[in-house]
Structures are given as C-alpha cells and as structure tokens.
Design a protein around this motif. Structure first.
Motif, PDB file in Angstrom:
ATOM      1  N   MET A   1       0.844  -1.198   0.000  1.00 38.21           N
ATOM      2  CA  MET A   1       0.000   0.000   0.000  1.00 38.21           C
ATOM      3  C   MET A   1       0.877   1.245   0.000  1.00 38.21           C
ATOM      4  SD  MET A   1      -2.891   1.175   2.769  1.00 38.21           S
ATOM      5  CE  MET A   1      -1.741   1.193   4.143  1.00 38.21           C
ATOM      6  N   GLN A   2       0.498   2.202  -0.830  1.00 39.94           N
ATOM      7  CA  GLN A   2       1.211   3.467  -0.895  1.00 39.94           C
ATOM      8  C   GLN A   2       0.202   4.595  -0.780  1.00 39.94           C
ATOM      9  OE1 GLN A   2       3.900   3.963  -4.235  1.00 39.94           O
ATOM     10  NE2 GLN A   2       3.679   6.180  -4.184  1.00 39.94           N
ATOM     11  N   ILE A   3       0.409   5.498   0.187  1.00 38.72           N
ATOM     12  CA  ILE A   3      -0.491   6.623   0.409  1.00 38.72           C
ATOM     13  C   ILE A   3       0.173   7.891  -0.092  1.00 38.72           C
ATOM     14  CG2 ILE A   3      -1.805   7.940   2.106  1.00 38.72           C
ATOM     15  CD1 ILE A   3      -1.657   5.481   3.938  1.00 38.72           C
ATOM     16  N   ASN A   4      -0.526   8.635  -0.946  1.00 39.42           N
ATOM     17  CA  ASN A   4      -0.006   9.871  -1.531  1.00 39.42           C
ATOM     18  C   ASN A   4      -0.962  11.004  -1.176  1.00 39.42           C
ATOM     19  OD1 ASN A   4       2.111   8.541  -3.523  1.00 39.42           O
ATOM     20  ND2 ASN A   4       0.198   7.413  -3.745  1.00 39.42           N
ATOM     21  N   ILE A   5      -0.457  12.037  -0.517  1.00 39.51           N
ATOM     22  CA  ILE A   5      -1.292  13.155  -0.092  1.00 39.51           C
ATOM     23  C   ILE A   5      -0.781  14.436  -0.734  1.00 39.51           C
ATOM     24  CG2 ILE A   5      -2.177  14.470   1.872  1.00 39.51           C
ATOM     25  CD1 ILE A   5      -1.648  12.012   3.626  1.00 39.51           C
ATOM     26  N   PHE A   6      -1.703  15.156  -1.389  1.00 38.46           N
ATOM     27  CA  PHE A   6      -1.361  16.417  -2.038  1.00 38.46           C
ATOM     28  C   PHE A   6      -2.324  17.497  -1.558  1.00 38.46           C
ATOM     29  CE2 PHE A   6       0.099  13.009  -4.783  1.00 38.46           C
ATOM     30  CZ  PHE A   6       1.420  13.383  -5.015  1.00 38.46           C
ATOM     31  N   GLY A   7      -1.952  18.741  -1.775  1.00 43.68           N
ATOM     32  CA  GLY A   7      -2.734  19.838  -1.233  1.00 43.68           C
ATOM     33  C   GLY A   7      -4.114  19.989  -1.830  1.00 43.68           C
ATOM     34  N   THR A   8      -4.245  19.675  -3.111  1.00 44.15           N
ATOM     35  CA  THR A   8      -5.524  19.891  -3.799  1.00 44.15           C
ATOM     36  C   THR A   8      -5.975  18.628  -4.520  1.00 44.15           C
ATOM     37  OG1 THR A   8      -4.500  20.603  -5.866  1.00 44.15           O
ATOM     38  CG2 THR A   8      -4.903  22.301  -4.182  1.00 44.15           C
ATOM     39  N   ALA A   9      -7.254  18.587  -4.823  1.00 53.34           N
ATOM     40  CA  ALA A   9      -7.796  17.477  -5.603  1.00 53.34           C
ATOM     41  C   ALA A   9      -7.200  17.468  -7.001  1.00 53.34           C
ATOM     42  CB  ALA A   9      -9.323  17.584  -5.672  1.00 53.34           C
ATOM     43  N   ASP A  10      -6.950  18.647  -7.548  1.00 50.37           N
ATOM     44  CA  ASP A  10      -6.376  18.725  -8.890  1.00 50.37           C
ATOM     45  C   ASP A  10      -4.980  18.114  -8.919  1.00 50.37           C
ATOM     46  OD1 ASP A  10      -6.596  19.951 -11.698  1.00 50.37           O
ATOM     47  OD2 ASP A  10      -4.678  20.725 -10.979  1.00 50.37           O
ATOM     48  N   ARG A  11      -4.149  18.449  -7.945  1.00 52.33           N
ATOM     49  CA  ARG A  11      -2.784  17.908  -7.922  1.00 52.33           C
ATOM     50  C   ARG A  11      -2.814  16.402  -7.683  1.00 52.33           C
ATOM     51  NH1 ARG A  11       2.496  19.172  -6.176  1.00 52.33           N
ATOM     52  NH2 ARG A  11       3.755  17.395  -6.876  1.00 52.33           N
ATOM     53  N   SER A  12      -3.690  15.961  -6.796  1.00 53.99           N
ATOM     54  CA  SER A  12      -3.820  14.534  -6.538  1.00 53.99           C
ATOM     55  C   SER A  12      -4.226  13.788  -7.799  1.00 53.99           C
ATOM     56  CB  SER A  12      -4.850  14.298  -5.424  1.00 53.99           C
ATOM     57  OG  SER A  12      -4.986  12.930  -5.124  1.00 53.99           O
ATOM     58  N   GLY A  13      -5.198  14.356  -8.530  1.00 59.15           N
ATOM     59  CA  GLY A  13      -5.631  13.744  -9.775  1.00 59.15           C
ATOM     60  C   GLY A  13      -4.538  13.713 -10.814  1.00 59.15           C
ATOM     61  N   LEU A  14      -3.765  14.782 -10.895  1.00 61.96           N
ATOM     62  CA  LEU A  14      -2.659  14.856 -11.856  1.00 61.96           C
ATOM     63  C   LEU A  14      -1.612  13.781 -11.575  1.00 61.96           C
ATOM     64  CD1 LEU A  14      -0.941  16.151 -14.077  1.00 61.96           C
ATOM     65  CD2 LEU A  14      -0.125  17.795 -12.373  1.00 61.96           C
ATOM     66  N   GLU A  15      -1.207  13.660 -10.329  1.00 55.14           N
ATOM     67  CA  GLU A  15      -0.172  12.686  -9.990  1.00 55.14           C
ATOM     68  C   GLU A  15      -0.665  11.259 -10.210  1.00 55.14           C
ATOM     69  OE1 GLU A  15       2.882  13.599  -9.497  1.00 55.14           O
ATOM     70  OE2 GLU A  15       2.298  15.710  -9.558  1.00 55.14           O
ATOM     71  N   ALA A  16      -1.920  11.015  -9.893  1.00 55.76           N
ATOM     72  CA  ALA A  16      -2.491   9.688 -10.141  1.00 55.76           C
ATOM     73  C   ALA A  16      -2.546   9.397 -11.637  1.00 55.76           C
ATOM     74  CB  ALA A  16      -3.885   9.590  -9.531  1.00 55.76           C
ATOM     75  N   ALA A  17      -2.852  10.402 -12.438  1.00 55.46           N
ATOM     76  CA  ALA A  17      -2.908  10.224 -13.890  1.00 55.46           C
ATOM     77  C   ALA A  17      -1.522   9.896 -14.449  1.00 55.46           C
ATOM     78  CB  ALA A  17      -3.467  11.486 -14.551  1.00 55.46           C
ATOM     79  N   LYS A  18      -0.492  10.552 -13.930  1.00 55.85           N
ATOM     80  CA  LYS A  18       0.868  10.278 -14.384  1.00 55.85           C
ATOM     81  C   LYS A  18       1.257   8.827 -14.111  1.00 55.85           C
ATOM     82  CE  LYS A  18       2.749  14.954 -13.700  1.00 55.85           C
ATOM     83  NZ  LYS A  18       3.685  15.764 -12.862  1.00 55.85           N
ATOM     84  N   VAL A  19       0.986   8.361 -12.906  1.00 54.92           N
ATOM     85  CA  VAL A  19       1.339   6.991 -12.546  1.00 54.92           C
ATOM     86  C   VAL A  19       0.505   5.998 -13.353  1.00 54.92           C
ATOM     87  CG1 VAL A  19       1.356   5.294 -10.681  1.00 54.92           C
ATOM     88  CG2 VAL A  19       2.152   7.624 -10.256  1.00 54.92           C
ATOM     89  N   SER A  20      -0.765   6.304 -13.551  1.00 52.88           N
ATOM     90  CA  SER A  20      -1.629   5.430 -14.353  1.00 52.88           C
ATOM     91  C   SER A  20      -1.091   5.292 -15.770  1.00 52.88           C
ATOM     92  CB  SER A  20      -3.053   5.986 -14.386  1.00 52.88           C
ATOM     93  OG  SER A  20      -3.624   6.002 -13.094  1.00 52.88           O
ATOM     94  N   ALA A  21      -0.640   6.399 -16.342  1.00 54.18           N
ATOM     95  CA  ALA A  21      -0.071   6.365 -17.692  1.00 54.18           C
ATOM     96  C   ALA A  21       1.174   5.489 -17.736  1.00 54.18           C
ATOM     97  CB  ALA A  21       0.270   7.779 -18.147  1.00 54.18           C
ATOM     98  N   GLN A  22       2.001   5.584 -16.728  1.00 53.66           N
ATOM     99  CA  GLN A  22       3.211   4.763 -16.673  1.00 53.66           C
ATOM    100  C   GLN A  22       2.868   3.275 -16.612  1.00 53.66           C
ATOM    101  OE1 GLN A  22       5.274   6.283 -13.252  1.00 53.66           O
ATOM    102  NE2 GLN A  22       5.806   8.219 -14.248  1.00 53.66           N
ATOM    103  N   ILE A  23       1.866   2.938 -15.820  1.00 55.57           N
ATOM    104  CA  ILE A  23       1.453   1.538 -15.698  1.00 55.57           C
ATOM    105  C   ILE A  23       0.927   1.012 -17.028  1.00 55.57           C
ATOM    106  CG2 ILE A  23      -0.266   0.006 -14.645  1.00 55.57           C
ATOM    107  CD1 ILE A  23      -0.008   1.746 -12.097  1.00 55.57           C
TER     108      ILE A  23
END
Length: 247
Positions: free
Chosen positions: A1-23
């Motif tokens: 399990m990996q927990i990632n916390i960002f200041g905004t929903a937009d930043r959280s969504g962006l970082e998740a999208a980047k990792v999803s693209a890599q996968i």
C-alpha cells in the motif's frame, strides 16, 4: 500500500494520472495492449481531466467500468455511461469500451460482461471509495468471497444519499434501487489498483479504511490486502488520517 497526499484534488488527480499512464505504457510495451477499469463520480473529475491528456497509446487500451444503475436511461445526468462518454471516451481513441448497460435484461448483461472481462487480466483498476467506504457498488456489508466478476446488487440508503448529495438525483426516491456492479474479487484480481479519493466528504471513509481491520462493514479495507494498491488523497480527504497518525 502506498499513500499519496497532495494539497488539492487537482494535484492529486494529476499525480495519479501520471502513474496510471506509466502503468499502462509498461503493460503495452510488455504485452502489446492494456486493460483498464474506470471509476466515475464527482471524485474522479480532476483525475480524468488529466488522464485524457496523458501520452498513452489509447488504441491499445481496452476499457471496462465498474457499475451502472439498473433501469436508468443513458440520457439521465447520473448515467455512468453518459459520464464516461462525456468525460473520457470522446477525448481518446480507445481500442474498445465495454460499457455497462442498465437498460437491458440485467441477467443477460451480467453474463456478457463476465464473459468479456474474463478473457484476460486487468492491468489497472481505478477504484474510488464511497462515503460509506463502498468500492464500486459493493455496499456494506460487502461480499468479499463471491467470485462473480459482475453481479446485480441492492443499493443502501447511505450510498443513495451520496448520489443525492453530489447532485446526481433530486431526492432519495429518485435513485434506482439496484445496480450492476463489479464484484470485490474481480477488483482484487487487477494487477494494479489506484484509488483517487479527494474531498472532505470522504474523510471518514478514508480514515476508517486505513485505521481499521479488513472488514466487510468497511468494504474499502479489502484494498489493503492488494500488493499494488496506491491511494491518492487531497488535504481534505486526508485530514483525519493525519490526525490519526499523530495520535
């Protein structure tokens, strides 16, 4: 399990999208294609806005989605087919999209979906967490044992009130009583699971998921048993997690 916390929903969504693209790109490079499961709902707005802009070979990607209301026309604002067509499919040239149709015979639709999704493993599943900690429409107490990939379920009032609160329906009585949903065991079969869970309304569900034992009364706790589960939060959905960690 990996927990990632960002200041905004937009930043959280962006970082998740980047990792999803890599996968997905890694899966395509290895096997020539990729299979993905997408969530819907207000919590996925920011993620999808960034995801559709990622440099992905979309023509190699096959998509499923988690659930759909039974008897709700696609023209309704709450239709998940409508949601995915407007926020995802119109922007990417995907290889194939297996949309859940709640307007046909649910028994036949479940059989069709089960046949399609069983043809190959899912490389990445985007699995949101509901206010009652449901995953897909597996409301508490969730069935952690059933192996059926898709099935018909009854929606509880907490789940339905979330839909009203997010503005998808005017009243509780307007929310359909049943849905077709992906089962828990099918979700867990995914090679990677990413959960994008922003907003203060999800704070209780998040802390209950992370602090408690695996429990059908908190369905999302089962995600902690998956070897490749990543959770993306914003400052609001993580607010009680931070407090819990400090105690």
């Amino acid at each position: 399990m990996q927990i990632n916390i960002f200041g905004t929903a937009d930043r959280s969504g962006l970082e998740a999208a980047k990792v999803s693209a890599q996968i997905l790109e890694a899966a395509i490079a290895k096997q020539g294609n990729a299979r993905i499961v997408l969530s819907t709902g207000a919590s996925q707005f920011a993620f999808l806005e960034h995801f559709i802009k990622m440099d992905i070979k979309w023509d190699k990607v096959e998509m499923f989605h988690l659930d759909e209301y039974i008897g709700l026309p696609e023209s309704h604002v709450a239709s998940f087919r409508k949601y995915l067509k407007e926020r995802f499919l119109q922007f990417v040239s995907i290889k194939q999209a297996h949309l859940v149709n709640g307007e046909v015979d649910p028994v036949q639709e479940v059989a069709r979906l089960n046949e399609e999704i069983s043809k190959a493993p899912i490389d990445l599943a985007l699995i949101g967490i509901g206010e009652n900690a449901h995953i897909a429409f597996n409301d508490p107490p969730a069935d952690f044992v059933d192996e059926a990939p898709y099935k018909v379920v009854n929606l509880n009032d907490t789940c339905k009130m979330q839909q009203v609160g997010e503005g998808w329906f005017a009243t509780l009585n307007d929310v359909p009583k049943q849905a077709i949903t992906m089962g828990v065991q099918q979700i867990l079969k995914s090679k990677h699971i990413i959960s994008v869970v922003p907003n203060l309304a999800k704070a209780d569900a998040v802390v209950n998921t992370l602090s408690g034992k695996v429990d059908p009364l908190v369905p999302a706790t089962i995600l902690k048993t998956h070897d490749n589960w990543q959770l993306y939060l914003d400052q609001h959905s993580a607010s009680k997690v931070v407090q819990w960690c400090d105690e």
